[in-house]
Design a protein around this motif. Structure first.
Motif, mmCIF file in Angstrom:
data_model
loop_
_atom_site.group_PDB
_atom_site.id
_atom_site.type_symbol
_atom_site.label_atom_id
_atom_site.label_comp_id
_atom_site.label_asym_id
_atom_site.label_seq_id
_atom_site.Cartn_x
_atom_site.Cartn_y
_atom_site.Cartn_z
ATOM 1 N N GLU A 247 24.976 38.663 -2.501
ATOM 2 C CA GLU A 247 24.835 39.843 -3.254
ATOM 3 C C GLU A 247 23.522 40.235 -4.028
ATOM 4 O OE1 GLU A 247 28.878 38.756 -2.397
ATOM 5 O OE2 GLU A 247 27.400 37.891 -3.607
ATOM 6 N N ASP A 248 22.871 39.133 -4.517
ATOM 7 C CA ASP A 248 21.694 39.323 -5.219
ATOM 8 C C ASP A 248 20.469 39.642 -4.141
ATOM 9 O OD1 ASP A 248 23.092 38.073 -7.490
ATOM 10 O OD2 ASP A 248 22.191 36.126 -6.933
ATOM 11 N N VAL A 249 20.628 39.174 -3.115
ATOM 12 C CA VAL A 249 19.565 39.335 -2.047
ATOM 13 C C VAL A 249 19.885 40.846 -1.377
ATOM 14 C CG1 VAL A 249 18.443 38.565 0.020
ATOM 15 C CG2 VAL A 249 19.292 36.840 -1.612
ATOM 16 N N ALA A 250 21.142 41.066 -1.123
ATOM 17 C CA ALA A 250 21.357 42.438 -0.362
ATOM 18 C C ALA A 250 20.977 43.467 -1.441
ATOM 19 C CB ALA A 250 23.053 42.022 -0.175
ATOM 20 N N ALA A 251 21.247 43.298 -2.602
ATOM 21 C CA ALA A 251 20.965 44.636 -3.510
ATOM 22 C C ALA A 251 19.386 44.762 -3.304
ATOM 23 C CB ALA A 251 21.345 44.050 -4.795
ATOM 24 N N ALA A 252 18.612 43.623 -3.390
ATOM 25 C CA ALA A 252 17.208 43.945 -3.200
ATOM 26 C C ALA A 252 16.821 44.639 -2.028
ATOM 27 C CB ALA A 252 16.270 42.617 -3.522
ATOM 28 N N MET A 253 17.422 44.130 -0.635
ATOM 29 C CA MET A 253 17.190 44.769 0.431
ATOM 30 C C MET A 253 17.551 46.254 0.410
ATOM 31 S SD MET A 253 18.214 41.470 2.904
ATOM 32 C CE MET A 253 17.868 42.304 4.150
ATOM 33 N N VAL A 254 18.649 46.527 -0.233
ATOM 34 C CA VAL A 254 18.929 47.854 -0.092
ATOM 35 C C VAL A 254 17.928 48.800 -0.857
ATOM 36 C CG1 VAL A 254 20.829 49.605 -0.813
ATOM 37 C CG2 VAL A 254 21.603 47.445 0.385
ATOM 38 N N TYR A 255 17.536 48.389 -1.970
ATOM 39 C CA TYR A 255 16.386 49.055 -2.574
ATOM 40 C C TYR A 255 15.115 49.198 -1.659
ATOM 41 C CZ TYR A 255 12.219 49.227 -5.501
ATOM 42 O OH TYR A 255 10.918 49.640 -5.727
ATOM 43 N N LEU A 256 14.827 48.113 -1.083
ATOM 44 C CA LEU A 256 13.511 48.196 -0.197
ATOM 45 C C LEU A 256 13.835 49.179 0.986
ATOM 46 C CD1 LEU A 256 12.298 44.605 -0.149
ATOM 47 C CD2 LEU A 256 11.320 46.658 -1.351
ATOM 48 N N ALA A 257 14.792 49.326 1.498
ATOM 49 C CA ALA A 257 15.370 50.370 2.479
ATOM 50 C C ALA A 257 15.297 51.355 2.246
ATOM 51 C CB ALA A 257 16.776 49.994 3.243
ATOM 52 N N SER A 258 15.446 52.152 0.743
ATOM 53 C CA SER A 258 15.733 53.450 0.606
ATOM 54 C C SER A 258 14.405 54.091 0.590
ATOM 55 C CB SER A 258 16.091 53.307 -0.915
ATOM 56 O OG SER A 258 15.886 54.826 -1.430
ATOM 57 N N GLY A 259 13.965 55.022 1.052
ATOM 58 C CA GLY A 259 12.850 55.744 1.319
ATOM 59 C C GLY A 259 12.588 56.730 0.047
ATOM 60 N N THR A 260 13.512 56.669 -0.890
ATOM 61 C CA THR A 260 13.445 57.403 -2.176
ATOM 62 C C THR A 260 13.260 56.578 -3.394
ATOM 63 O OG1 THR A 260 15.694 57.606 -2.445
ATOM 64 C CG2 THR A 260 14.547 59.467 -1.660
ATOM 65 N N ALA A 261 14.063 55.276 -3.469
ATOM 66 C CA ALA A 261 13.822 54.531 -4.638
ATOM 67 C C ALA A 261 12.677 53.502 -4.374
ATOM 68 C CB ALA A 261 15.081 53.439 -4.570
ATOM 69 N N ALA A 262 12.244 53.204 -3.121
ATOM 70 C CA ALA A 262 11.171 52.374 -2.834
ATOM 71 C C ALA A 262 9.999 53.242 -1.964
ATOM 72 C CB ALA A 262 11.559 51.285 -1.966
ATOM 73 N N VAL A 263 9.849 54.496 -2.347
ATOM 74 C CA VAL A 263 9.154 55.352 -1.404
ATOM 75 C C VAL A 263 7.644 54.975 -1.236
ATOM 76 C CG1 VAL A 263 8.504 56.838 -3.230
ATOM 77 C CG2 VAL A 263 8.310 57.831 -1.124
ATOM 78 N N HIS A 264 7.168 54.225 -2.116
ATOM 79 C CA HIS A 264 5.669 53.656 -2.095
ATOM 80 C C HIS A 264 5.557 52.304 -1.996
ATOM 81 C CE1 HIS A 264 1.612 55.371 -2.299
ATOM 82 N NE2 HIS A 264 1.365 54.369 -3.300
ATOM 83 N N VAL A 265 6.448 51.550 -1.432
ATOM 84 C CA VAL A 265 6.372 50.142 -1.419
ATOM 85 C C VAL A 265 6.365 49.908 -0.035
ATOM 86 C CG1 VAL A 265 7.522 47.881 -1.894
ATOM 87 C CG2 VAL A 265 7.998 49.914 -3.589
ATOM 88 N N THR A 266 5.423 49.380 0.434
ATOM 89 C CA THR A 266 5.207 48.905 1.884
ATOM 90 C C THR A 266 4.171 47.686 1.973
ATOM 91 O OG1 THR A 266 4.978 49.628 4.090
ATOM 92 C CG2 THR A 266 3.413 50.410 2.594
#
Length: 289
Positions: A247-266
Motif C-alpha cells: 500500500e505504501d508503494v501503491a499510494a505513491a504510484m497513484v499520486y504520480l499517475a494523477s495529472g493534477t496532483a503531479a502535473v509538473h512531475v515527469t
C-alpha cells in the motif's frame, strides 16, 4: 465500499491499465486506484486467473463496472497487442494511464560468472522487454485516440508509472540480471528518454515517472525476508528500519499517475526505500520484521 475521491487526484472514472495486477503490489494498486481515486481499472495478469486468487476475489468485490481483466504473456508482442486493444476496445475508451507493476526477481543467488544465459534472458525479457512492449502499444492507443478525436490533446491524465528498485541504484550482488533490468528502466534509459519522446509522439501532456522501492512485503519477497542476514543487509542503512507494505508503494504510484496532483512531475524517480543509503557486505542480523 468506495471512498470519496480526493479532488486533488482528479482520477475519477479515468481508465488505468495495470500490468502484473495479480501480484502483491498489483492487487494493492488496483484497490487504491478504485477505492481511493475512483478510477476504472483494466487489470493485466500473466497466467490464467484462478478463481480463488487475490485478483479474482478483488474483481468480485469491487465489481466488473470498476475492474476488468486481460491476460497476456508480457514477453509476447501478439499477446501484449491483444491485451491493450482489448482494454481500449470497451465502453471505457482508451486507457490513458499505464501502471507497470509486473516483474520477476529470481530467488536463487547466482553470480554473473555462474549464471545461465537462459536466466539472464528470461529476467530481462519480463522486466525490460515486457515494459517496452506495453509502453509501445499503450502509446499507440493513446496517439490514435488523439488523432481520431476521442481524446482531447489537453486531457491531463496521460502518464506512465514504472516500478523500479533500489537494485538499480545500489546494485544487488548475485542478482545482476534483476539489477540490470531495473537500471535500464529507471536510470538514464527509458524514463529519461521517454519523458522527451512521449510529449511529441503520443500526447502533449504525457508524463513518465518511476518509483524506486526497496524490499516490499509481497509473496515474491516473502522467503527472502525470512533470512535475517539478507534482511539485515537490506535494512542496515535504512533509517526507518521497516520493509515497505504494498500500500505504501501503491499510494505513491497513484499520486504520480494523477495529472493534477503531479502535473509538473515527469522524468523523475521517487525513492520509496525508507532513506536507504546502500548495502553492507557484512551486515548485522536484525530481528524478523
Amino acid at each position: 465500499m468506495t471512498q470519496p475521491t480526493p479532488s486533488f487526484l482528479g482520477l475519477e472514472k479515468v481508465h488505468v491499465l495495470v500490468t502484473g495486477a495479480s501480484g502483491g503490489l498489483g492487487v494493492a494498486l488496483v484497490r487504491q486506484l478504485v477505492e481511493v481515486a475512483g478510477a476504472r481499472v483494466t487489470a493485466h495478469h500473466n497466467r490464467a486467473l484462478a478463481p480463488d486468487s487475490a485478483l479474482a476475489q478483488l474483481v468480485r468485490e469491487l465489481g466488473s463496472d470498476r475492474v476488468r481483466t486481460v491476460q497476456a504473456d508480457v514477453t509476447s508482442e501478439p499477446d501484449v497487442t491483444k491485451a491493450v486493444q482489448g482494454a481500449n476496445g470497451g465502453d471505457w475508451g482508451v486507457a490513458t494511464v499505464l501502471m507497470l507493476s509486473h516483474g520477476v526477481w529470481p530467488e536463487e543467488d547466482v553470480g554473473v560468472v555462474d549464471m545461465e544465459y537462459a536466466r539472464w534472458k528470461k529476467t530481462l525479457a519480463i522486466n525490460l522487454d515486457g515494459t517496452f512492449l506495453f509502453i509501445k502499444h499503450w502509446g499507440r492507443g493513446v496517439r490514435s485516440a488523439v488523432q481520431n478525436g476521442t481524446l482531447s490533446p489537453d486531457f491531463p491524465h496521460v502518464s506512465v508509472v514504472f516500478v523500479g528498485s533500489t537494485a538499480a541504484r545500489f546494485g544487488e550482488a548475485w542478482h545482476a540480471d534483476y539489477s540490470a533490468s531495473k537500471a535500464a528502466v529507471q536510470g538514464g534509459g527509458l524514463v529519461l528518454s521517454l519523458k522527451n519522446e512521449l510529449v511529441k509522439s503520443v500526447h502533449k501532456r504525457a508524463r513518465i515517472n518511476a518509483v524506486s522501492p526497496g524490499w516490499i512485503r509481497t509473496p515474491m519477497a516473502a522467503r527472502a525476508m525470512e533470512d535475517p542476514k539478507l534482511l539485515g543487509q537490506a535494512l542496515a542503512t535504512t533509517p526507518l528500519m521497516r520493509v515497505a507494505e504494498p500500500e505504501d508503494v501503491a499510494a505513491a504510484m497513484v499520486y504520480l499517475a494523477s495529472g493534477t496532483a503531479a502535473v509538473h512531475v515527469t522524468g523523475s524517480v521517487l525513492d520509496l526505500a525508507g532513506g536507504m543509503e546502500g548495502r553492507l557486505l557484512n551486515p548485522p542480523a536484525v530481528a524478523k520484521l
